[in-house]
Write an enzyme that holds these catalytic residues in place. Structure first.
Site, short mmCIF file in Angstrom:
data_model
loop_
_atom_site.label_atom_id
_atom_site.label_comp_id
_atom_site.label_asym_id
_atom_site.label_seq_id
_atom_site.Cartn_x
_atom_site.Cartn_y
_atom_site.Cartn_z
N LYS A 149 0.82 -1.21 0.00
CA LYS A 149 0.00 0.00 0.00
C LYS A 149 0.86 1.26 0.00
CE LYS A 149 -3.93 -2.12 2.36
NZ LYS A 149 -3.37 -3.46 2.43
N ARG A 230 11.74 0.16 7.85
CA ARG A 230 12.16 -0.46 9.10
C ARG A 230 13.68 -0.26 9.28
NH1 ARG A 230 7.54 -0.78 10.24
NH2 ARG A 230 6.30 -2.59 10.94
N GLU A 259 16.89 2.41 18.11
CA GLU A 259 16.22 3.69 18.34
C GLU A 259 15.96 3.87 19.82
OE1 GLU A 259 12.73 3.81 15.90
OE2 GLU A 259 13.87 3.73 14.01
N HIS A 278 12.12 8.87 13.18
CA HIS A 278 10.98 7.95 13.02
C HIS A 278 9.66 8.73 12.96
CE1 HIS A 278 9.92 3.47 13.64
NE2 HIS A 278 9.01 4.06 12.90
#
Length: 526
Positions: A149, A230, A259, A278
């Protein structure tokens, strides 16, 4: 009235919706000990990425009916334990699609026109137009790795800007690629021809460090990389070295292997690198969308209705689910196996239910097979709810067949995955004790209990083959747990399935396939 615990910051729209049917307690920043202490009071738990829903939390949640993650992944939830306890786990797989796609486009444009650097320079009192001369994206090649998507939306926007789209997605059919206006290519070609490369795929063992020193060396010196998918897909140290050496023109990263990003070789890169913390899903609209999506699903489950994006349980009545569960596990396992054997682009999946299974509702079993088929590529993004949608978006045609004749087993499942040039098939059944068995591969009869790691070979039925493979595995310190050989004719072709204790080290498959008599070999992880 049911009670819902919200343990991470959630948009007020979701809180208000849940408040119509339940008592909602907002307790962000709970310590693990506090969460364990109070979770027995609650019927539902709503989280984002901050709360770790461990086995201990789930075991303590004696009243829990549903865990809702307001986001795409469910990495911070012990899904197997929740499933075993009968707790529905839901997420919001589409709530931040547009946000993530737009951030990728924003990074691509910022990278092309040096927007962050020019802004910083001007605020420091400089007026240096020449230093920040950019490049146009018009008529440039954009390589999209992963055309789900988010990748598809990026493709649509990029085409509107006049870019030429190269795409790699092993589960996308040619027909669907044509609809999107993309040129399907292999990764090598995409890396070597693209001016921009944007990544939109999950982190899996196959995609970890997909962008590394070797792949970076194959890119144009004018190539620019964008990753909003990712962390861990890009080898950050290798990227830093390539940027400092001028091997590629630039990169923009929104996600990182660790992170928050505190220490990294990327901080040593002075030019042509943009880093954001992010932010892919960080839009006001996306926060509202995921909150409402998950809140609606929690509300529905508390009212006794099915959830639309359950990642662990199909939307079936409990009594039907209990009866079909062993066959759903079998179908998912067979789908996973045939998907890995087919490897390339799959155009259709033929699902044949045989014997007593022909009398059941085929839809849940077909969905389970599709979930297994797509899992190697999509991982946590595919579930029992969206598997059919994901398959349709990739142009995979589904053929359902029922055959009530009973052969060797009372009920069995046959899957045939067809690609452009070949097809692969697997059969499976349940024994009397509900133990799963793979009963044939490409019509070679076998009887194998599926295990986590398996080596499959296609070879000539001739003396010495088994010893040859055993010696190779021994050289690489690979332990064999069991072995099965299936053949149709003496001295003809044969299939061998070896259950092994660990994944194969690098180089084993290449050495096996070079041996005389071995036609092909596959490492399968279930």
């Amino acid at each position: 009235m049911p009670k819902v615990l919200v343990s991470d910051p959630i948009d007020q729209a979701g809180i208000d919706l849940l408040g119509q049917v339940a008592q909602v307690d907002e307790r962000p920043k709970l310590s693990p000990e506090e969460l364990l202490r109070i979770i027995p009071e609650y019927d539902a738990l709503m989280i984002r990425s901050g709360t770790q829903v461990t086995q201990e939390v789930i075991e303590a949640g004696t009243n829990l009916k549903i865990i809702g993650r307001a986001g795409v992944g469910v990495d911070n939830v012990d899904v197997p334990t929740a499933t075993r306890k009968g707790i529905v786990v839901v997420n919001s797989p589409e709530g931040n699609t547009i946000a993530a796609a737009e951030h990728a486009i924003a990074l691509m444009m910022s990278l092309s026109r040096h927007v962050p650097q020019a802004n910083q320079s001007l605020k420091a009192g400089h007026w240096d137009r020449k230093k920040f001369t950019g490049v146009e994206v018009y008529k440039k090649n954009l390589g999209i790795v992963g055309l789900g998507k988010i990748g598809s939306h990026v493709a649509n926007v990029a085409q509107a800007m006049g870019m030429k789209i190269l795409a790699y997605d092993p589960f996308l059919s040619q027909e669907r690629a044509d609809q999107l206006g993309c040129r399907l290519v292999d990764l090598d070609l995409l890396f070597s021809e693209s001016d921009y490369i944007t990544l939109h795929l999950p982190k899996t063992p196959e995609t970890t460090n997909l962008i590394n020193a070797e792949t970076l060396a194959r890119m144009k010196p004018t190539a620019r990389i964008i990753n909003c998918a990712r962390g861990g897909i890009v080898d950050e140290s290798a990227l830093a070295e390539a940027l400092k050496a001028g091997k590629i023109a630039g990169a923009a990263l929104d996600v990182f292997a660790n992170e928050p990003l505190k220490e990294s070789d990327l901080f040593e890169v002075e030019e042509n690198l943009i880093l954001t913390p992010h932010l892919g899903a960080s839009t006001e609209e996306a926060q509202v969308n995921v909150a409402i999506d998950v809140a609606e699903q929690i509300r529905d489950v508390l009212l006794g209705l099915p959830a639309r994006s359950a990642v662990n349980i199909p939307g079936l009545k409990p009594e039907v689910l209990e009866k079909l569960k062993p066959y759903l596990m079998l179908a998912e396992t067979l789908g996973n196996l045939v998907g890995q054997l087919a490897g390339g682009r799959i155009e259709s999946l033929d699902v044949r239910l045989q014997g007593e299974l022909a009398k059941t509702d085929s839809k849940p079993i077909v969905i389970a097979a599709l979930k297994g088929l797509l899992t190697p590529a999509l991982r946590e993004r595919v579930n029992f709810v969206n598997a059919a949608i994901e398959a349709k978006e990739r142009g995979i045609r589904i053929i359902e067949t029922k055959d009530s004749d009973v052969r060797d087993y009372a009920g069995s499942i046959r899957l045939v995955a067809k690609g452009a040039s070949e097809s692969r098939s697997v059969n499976g059944a349940l024994l009397a004790d509900k133990e799963m068995r793979i009963t044939s591969i490409d019509d070679f009869p076998i009887s194998v209990i599926p295990t986590q790691h398996m080596l499959l070979t296609l070879h000539r039925d001739m003396p010495g083959i088994i010893g040859q493979i055993g010696s190779t595995l021994g050289k690489f310190n690979v332990n064999i747990a069991s072995m099965q050989v299936g053949r149709k004719l003496v001295r003809g072709d044969a299939v061998m399935v070896l259950s092994i204790d660990d994944p194969l080290p690098e180089g084993v498959i290449d050495e096996i396939t070079q041996a005389p008599g071995i036609r092909d070999a596959y490492m399968v992880s279930l």
